[in-house]
Design a protein around this motif. Sequence first.
Motif, PDB file in Angstrom:
ATOM      1  N   ASP A  80       0.748  -1.124   0.140  1.00 48.81           N
ATOM      2  CA  ASP A  80      -0.085   0.048   0.157  1.00 48.81           C
ATOM      3  C   ASP A  80       0.792   1.181  -0.039  1.00 48.81           C
TER       4      ASP A  80
ATOM      5  N   GLU B 212      -9.245  -8.207  -0.638  1.00 49.41           N
ATOM      6  CA  GLU B 212      -9.140  -6.896   0.014  1.00 49.41           C
ATOM      7  C   GLU B 212      -8.427  -6.927   1.195  1.00 49.41           C
ATOM      8  N   PRO B 213      -7.895  -5.739   1.386  1.00 52.76           N
ATOM      9  CA  PRO B 213      -8.205  -4.445   1.070  1.00 52.76           C
ATOM     10  C   PRO B 213      -7.694  -3.877  -0.127  1.00 52.76           C
TER      11      PRO B 213
ATOM     12  N   GLY C 207      -7.727  -5.442  -3.695  1.00 50.24           N
ATOM     13  CA  GLY C 207      -8.643  -5.687  -4.891  1.00 50.24           C
ATOM     14  C   GLY C 207      -7.605  -5.578  -5.943  1.00 50.24           C
TER      15      GLY C 207
ATOM     16  N   GLN D 135      -5.359  -4.582  -8.584  1.00 47.92           N
ATOM     17  CA  GLN D 135      -4.131  -3.796  -9.000  1.00 47.92           C
ATOM     18  C   GLN D 135      -3.336  -3.761 -10.154  1.00 47.92           C
TER      19      GLN D 135
END
Length: 333
Positions: A159, A201-202, A204, A206
């Motif tokens: 992330d 998730e989180p 999803g 990409q």
Amino acid sequence: MIIAVYGAAGHTARFVIAELVRRGHTPIAIGRDATALAGALAAYGGAVEARVASLDAPEALDRSLDGVDAVVHCAGPFLDTATPLIEAALRRRVHYFDLTAEQGSALHTFERFNDGARERGVLVMPAVGFYGGLGDLMATAAMHDWTRADRIEIAIALDSWHPTAGTRRTGRRNTAPRLAFVGGVLAPMQPSTSAPWAFAEPFGTQEMVEMPLTETVLIARHLAVRDVRNFINQTPLRDLRDAATPAPVATDARGRSDQRFLVEAVASHQGEQRRVAIGGRDIYAVTAPLVVEIAERVRAGSHAGVFAVGQIVDAAKVLGALADAGEITLSTR
């Protein structure tokens, strides 16, 4: 087993030292700067011994390994630093583990040091970190009882990526073309376009780009597979390319950042797929329980030579142990 940590004042090394202490080991911290070592070890109140040795001083480096069974090398760029420490480890008959994500360094270790390590009865294991060893373990676990696969894909989603100073230095040093494993041969990666990958998730779906790292080198050493593909999502690469992206900031008592990751390994053969997925927090921090778990499992004298991690440990058991300890989440299907 006495385990030393070289580059002990560095970011990832501090996690490795803390993990060793947590598991009841008495590590020896080695680095080239006495002041930096003292600062890194202040929290231990003298319980962790510090030894000063530079990689360009072989006699001091040899002395720093006195009484040591194994050394975990945390100081990159490994293209420059791995060779002198491996040479010292062989002279002192000390088992060696490093955390390189640099393909050239891992390949050089396999090609140059296997015979010497066998002769000296020393285990040498490059790339036992988030990049490299973790993907190799996941691919090996996904293969399970298959003797060969048509394709293995490793997909990494982060992330964010707040790089350490060491990561920045390595990026500047590591300019060689990335190698892909296609048709059973390591060769320079060909240009490719981005493509979507559907994570849980989180994260999803990409957008991913191909970016072979040391996973490719390790997998190619010991798994019978025709093609290996390595992908990473775009978000962390934008962070990495931005010179203004700050270093990671600790947000819990262990010093971990808030960074989250999800990694999937998919083995495919004759239309069938097997998948292993892991999730967790902080790619630098999770390297510590991984490398210490491996070092504990490959006891002294059990192997000699240069090995990929998936060659000589039970991959599923290692991943299971990390999951049981709460270091990662783990799912297979």
